[in-house]
Design a protein around this motif. Structure first.
Motif, short mmCIF file in Angstrom:
data_model
loop_
_atom_site.label_atom_id
_atom_site.label_comp_id
_atom_site.label_asym_id
_atom_site.label_seq_id
_atom_site.Cartn_x
_atom_site.Cartn_y
_atom_site.Cartn_z
N LEU A 156 6.65 10.73 -5.32
CA LEU A 156 6.00 10.01 -4.14
C LEU A 156 5.91 8.82 -4.80
O LEU A 156 5.35 8.27 -5.61
N VAL A 157 6.01 7.73 -3.92
CA VAL A 157 5.71 6.20 -3.98
C VAL A 157 5.02 5.72 -2.60
O VAL A 157 5.30 5.64 -1.79
N LEU A 158 4.04 4.93 -3.20
CA LEU A 158 3.15 4.50 -2.30
C LEU A 158 3.07 3.01 -2.54
O LEU A 158 2.77 2.48 -3.39
N THR A 159 3.42 2.34 -1.61
CA THR A 159 3.79 0.73 -1.66
C THR A 159 2.47 0.11 -1.16
O THR A 159 1.84 0.30 -0.09
N PHE A 160 2.00 -1.22 -1.67
CA PHE A 160 0.90 -2.03 -1.49
C PHE A 160 1.47 -3.53 -1.64
O PHE A 160 2.09 -3.53 -2.81
N ARG A 161 0.97 -4.40 -0.85
CA ARG A 161 1.32 -5.47 -1.13
C ARG A 161 0.30 -6.10 -2.25
O ARG A 161 -0.99 -6.03 -1.89
N ALA A 162 0.64 -6.84 -2.99
CA ALA A 162 -0.42 -7.42 -4.35
C ALA A 162 -1.33 -8.38 -3.40
O ALA A 162 -2.27 -8.19 -4.10
N ASN A 163 -0.75 -9.24 -2.63
CA ASN A 163 -1.94 -9.96 -2.08
C ASN A 163 -2.72 -9.43 -1.30
O ASN A 163 -4.13 -9.94 -1.14
N GLN A 164 -2.46 -8.26 -0.72
CA GLN A 164 -3.62 -7.66 0.15
C GLN A 164 -4.78 -6.79 -0.60
O GLN A 164 -5.64 -6.62 -0.32
#
Length: 214
Positions: free
Chosen positions: A137-145
């Protein structure tokens, strides 16, 4: 099509989840480009794909990108032909051109709304039950957020709720590898925000024993 691939030989199913604009499709297209251009060699070599038109349709804006700065959106928003049927992108890899064994990877290509809906309510878990079969499973998040002080706490809280729902409502097995994938690090000075490690620690506290951060 996915069933045909999976019935032919063992296929690795990788769930890729994240809210709208967190770079899920960009991540998958980047992996495809690296593999097809030989940038994953010598450990992994491109061995084909049953979804070449799918990748290429998502890469139209890549081909036109003049650089050097990244635009806010470089791939189209993911839309599914059927709102309750998941979409997949296929990538086959092998250790060498002569190696007999081919690894089939099926990555989910889902709208970010599927992740947001699950965070809002457990009643949306049903359409993600297929992830019980997932090999990763890969959970993605934006670095700036996750780096910004105004959004960092809410992002960590959303990640906790998402992981809880995946564990309790979807029934994801605890030993499945979980990758916290941080995108757009160009917006955080090229560094991995500390919140990424907090999200990874949250996953471990919820019982997931194989967690990595990239």
């Amino acid at each position: 099509q996915a069933e045909a691939i999976m019935s032919a030989r063992y296929s690795h199913l990788i769930g890729v989840l994240g809210e709208v604009g967190t770079g899920k499709t960009c991540l998958l297209c980047s992996l495809y480009l690296l593999a097809s251009c030989g940038q994953l060699a010598p450990q992994h070599r491109f061995a084909g794909s049953h979804t070449l038109p799918g990748y290429e349709s998502r890469l139209r804006d890549y081909r036109k990108w003049p650089g050097p700065l990244l635009p806010d959106h470089i791939t189209p928003h993911t839309e599914l032909a059927h709102p309750r049927t998941p979409g997949f992108l296929h990538l086959a890899l092998t250790a060498s051109p002569e190696a007999p064994y081919v690894y089939d990877l099926l990555f989910t290509d889902l709208p970010g709304e599927w992740t947001s809906d699950l965070i809002k309510s457990a009643r949306w878990a049903e359409r993600l039950l297929f992830l019980r079969r997932a090999d990763g499973l890969v959970l993605t998040f934006r670095a700036n957020q996750i780096a910004d002080k105004d959004t960092r706490h809410s992002q960590i809280q959303s990640a906790r709720i998402l992981l809880q729902r995946l564990r309790d409502s979807v029934g994801l097995v605890r030993d499945v590898p979980v990758v916290i994938g941080v995108t757009r690090c160009d917006l955080s000075g090229g560094t991995l925000p500390a919140a990424a490690y907090e999200i990874a620690a949250t996953a471990q506290n919820l019982g997931f024993g194989n967690v990595a951060t990239i």
